[in-house]
Design a protein around this motif. Structure first.
Motif, mmCIF file in Angstrom:
data_model
loop_
_atom_site.group_PDB
_atom_site.id
_atom_site.type_symbol
_atom_site.label_atom_id
_atom_site.label_comp_id
_atom_site.label_asym_id
_atom_site.label_seq_id
_atom_site.Cartn_x
_atom_site.Cartn_y
_atom_site.Cartn_z
ATOM 1 N N ALA A 1 5.781 20.068 -2.068
ATOM 2 C CA ALA A 1 6.620 18.958 -1.641
ATOM 3 C C ALA A 1 5.720 17.738 -1.435
ATOM 4 O O ALA A 1 4.490 17.858 -1.367
ATOM 5 N N ALA A 2 6.328 16.572 -1.357
ATOM 6 C CA ALA A 2 5.540 15.347 -1.211
ATOM 7 C C ALA A 2 6.313 14.305 -0.421
ATOM 8 O O ALA A 2 7.546 14.199 -0.531
ATOM 9 N N ASP A 3 5.569 13.549 0.366
ATOM 10 C CA ASP A 3 6.091 12.370 1.055
ATOM 11 C C ASP A 3 5.293 11.162 0.592
ATOM 12 O O ASP A 3 4.085 11.258 0.319
ATOM 13 N N VAL A 4 5.964 10.030 0.497
ATOM 14 C CA VAL A 4 5.313 8.772 0.121
ATOM 15 C C VAL A 4 5.353 7.847 1.327
ATOM 16 O O VAL A 4 6.432 7.555 1.872
ATOM 17 N N PHE A 5 4.174 7.377 1.752
ATOM 18 C CA PHE A 5 4.054 6.428 2.863
ATOM 19 C C PHE A 5 3.783 5.050 2.269
ATOM 20 O O PHE A 5 2.859 4.885 1.461
ATOM 21 N N ASP B 1 0.835 -1.196 0.000
ATOM 22 C CA ASP B 1 0.000 0.000 0.000
ATOM 23 C C ASP B 1 0.874 1.250 0.000
ATOM 24 O O ASP B 1 1.914 1.311 0.653
ATOM 25 N N ALA B 2 0.428 2.256 -0.734
ATOM 26 C CA ALA B 2 1.172 3.516 -0.802
ATOM 27 C C ALA B 2 0.197 4.676 -0.659
ATOM 28 O O ALA B 2 -0.979 4.586 -1.039
ATOM 29 N N ALA B 3 0.679 5.743 -0.079
ATOM 30 C CA ALA B 3 -0.106 6.968 0.066
ATOM 31 C C ALA B 3 0.815 8.155 -0.152
ATOM 32 O O ALA B 3 1.988 8.127 0.228
ATOM 33 N N VAL B 4 0.277 9.186 -0.785
ATOM 34 C CA VAL B 4 1.037 10.403 -1.072
ATOM 35 C C VAL B 4 0.445 11.548 -0.259
ATOM 36 O O VAL B 4 -0.764 11.761 -0.260
ATOM 37 N N ARG B 5 1.308 12.251 0.423
ATOM 38 C CA ARG B 5 0.900 13.434 1.169
ATOM 39 C C ARG B 5 1.590 14.643 0.551
ATOM 40 O O ARG B 5 2.818 14.750 0.555
ATOM 41 N N LEU B 6 0.760 15.554 -0.003
ATOM 42 C CA LEU B 6 1.291 16.762 -0.614
ATOM 43 C C LEU B 6 1.379 17.879 0.419
ATOM 44 O O LEU B 6 0.562 17.962 1.337
ATOM 45 N N TYR B 7 2.386 18.729 0.235
ATOM 46 C CA TYR B 7 2.540 19.926 1.068
ATOM 47 C C TYR B 7 2.623 21.137 0.139
ATOM 48 O O TYR B 7 3.411 21.122 -0.809
ATOM 49 N N PRO B 8 1.846 22.181 0.365
ATOM 50 C CA PRO B 8 0.788 22.288 1.373
ATOM 51 C C PRO B 8 -0.359 21.327 1.069
ATOM 52 O O PRO B 8 -0.436 20.762 -0.018
ATOM 53 N N GLU B 9 -1.251 21.156 2.033
ATOM 54 C CA GLU B 9 -2.290 20.140 1.935
ATOM 55 C C GLU B 9 -3.225 20.401 0.761
ATOM 56 O O GLU B 9 -3.548 21.537 0.437
ATOM 57 N N THR C 1 -7.252 16.008 -7.561
ATOM 58 C CA THR C 1 -7.456 16.837 -6.388
ATOM 59 C C THR C 1 -7.184 18.289 -6.764
ATOM 60 O O THR C 1 -6.825 18.587 -7.917
ATOM 61 N N THR C 2 -7.329 19.189 -5.807
ATOM 62 C CA THR C 2 -7.096 20.606 -6.060
ATOM 63 C C THR C 2 -6.139 21.161 -5.021
ATOM 64 O O THR C 2 -6.152 20.745 -3.856
ATOM 65 N N ILE C 3 -5.319 22.098 -5.473
ATOM 66 C CA ILE C 3 -4.386 22.781 -4.587
ATOM 67 C C ILE C 3 -4.581 24.280 -4.772
ATOM 68 O O ILE C 3 -5.206 24.735 -5.731
ATOM 69 N N GLU C 4 -4.029 25.046 -3.860
ATOM 70 C CA GLU C 4 -4.198 26.491 -3.904
ATOM 71 C C GLU C 4 -3.167 27.122 -4.847
ATOM 72 O O GLU C 4 -1.989 26.783 -4.825
ATOM 73 N N ALA C 5 -3.663 28.037 -5.695
ATOM 74 C CA ALA C 5 -2.804 28.840 -6.564
ATOM 75 C C ALA C 5 -3.242 30.287 -6.389
ATOM 76 O O ALA C 5 -4.288 30.687 -6.900
#
Length: 308
Positions: free
Chosen positions: A151-155, A102-110, A129-133
């Motif tokens: 930025a991104a982290d992969v779990f 299983d993998a999950a991606v966490r984007l920064y900022p949320e 998904t949507t991010i702020e611009a």
């Protein structure tokens, strides 16, 4: 009893002059049209799309998060993206093209969906998904939008064996009507100073829509100028009053809003284009119509009331 003299027929010289003027006007319009097409073709070149992920420059132990830009909502300052994870080789079964954990991606900022999930045993699929611009839509058509540092982290894994790894963010795709650019940024938490895994997305309007916007604005400005050019001499009594012109004035007044609404990018109501152009165009057209009504009032037929 006097009789009016018959109208003098036009001489061959005057007729030929009129034909030459009409021909010159047609040629001028065609030349302007052709030159405008050439100018738009040369100037309306937008930036190329952001390149796809180059896996030849990525090591086997690196995890990559691809962010594909899809749509920009200028009023809400939201950028729609499709996110796809490319985990390191040890977490990917190349024979079947599926994840081995299983993998999950966490984007920064949320982003609006939180952690993006990619289940084990399936091929990674794009998650929208949507991010702020951030930007000011009231500055249309010179508005621009910029994200924070992405930025991104992969779990990977689950439970006590769950691991967290840094991921390199790659921006791909293209937005219609926008020039997109991606600026690489160093992650302060990365010990390697040469590592540029994070990115900032910047969006500017392409030259093509800007040229079209300029053409529509020129049309908006020309309408009241023509209306006043016709109405003022009528109001001053320097030319004959022509009643059918009232329908022309009414059509111009009601044409302003549709012309404004077809501007590329749909500027929000109340932006500077409404304050500096649309409002004053409407005021000038109403003034021209008022002058026309005054000319009608002065030249109207005055009939004496019938005696009973």
């Amino acid at each position: 009893m006097t009789t009016e003299a018959p109208p003098v027929p036009p001489t061959p010289d005057s007729r030929g002059r009129r034909i030459a003027i009409a021909f010159g006007v047609i040629v001028a319009v065609i030349v302007i049209y052709v030159l405008s097409l050439i100018a738009v073709h040369l100037l309306a070149k937008s930036a190329p799309p952001l390149p796809a992920v180059d896996f030849s420059k990525i090591e086997a132990d690196d995890s990559v998060v691809s962010v594909h830009i899809e749509k920009l909502d200028t009023v809400a300052n939201r950028l729609t993206v499709n996110v796809l994870v490319y985990p390191k080789d040890s977490l990917y079964d190349k024979n079947f093209g599926v994840l081995t954990t299983d993998a999950a991606v966490r984007l920064y900022p949320e982003n609006d969906l939180g952690d993006l999930q990619y289940p084990v045993g399936k091929a990674p699929a794009q998650v929208s998904t949507t991010i702020e611009a951030r930007g000011d839509p009231g500055n249309w058509p010179f508005d621009s939008y910029k994200t924070d540092v992405l930025a991104a982290d992969v779990f990977t894994g689950s439970g006590p064996s769950k691991e967290k790894t840094f991921a390199r963010v790659e921006i791909t795709g293209k937005l219609d009507g926008w020039d997109a650019s991606a600026t690489r940024v160093h992650d302060p938490e990365d010990a390697n100073p040469d590592s540029l895994d994070n990115v900032v997305i910047t969006l500017h309007r392409s030259k093509g829509p800007l040229i079209f916007d300029l053409g529509i604005i020129l049309v908006l400005v020309a309408l009241p100028a023509l209306a006043l050019w016709v109405a003022i001499p009528m109001a001053l009594g320097r030319t004959s009053f022509v009643p059918p012109f009232i329908t022309w004035y009414g059509a111009m007044v009601f044409a302003i809003v549709p012309l404004r609404n077809i501007l590329p990018g749909s500027p929000p109501p109340g932006s500077w284009i409404d304050q500096a152009v649309v409002l004053w165009v409407l005021i000038a057209l109403v003034t021209a119509m008022a002058l026309f009504v005054y000319a009608w009032w002065r030249n109207r037929d005055r009939k004496s009331p019938k005696k009973t």
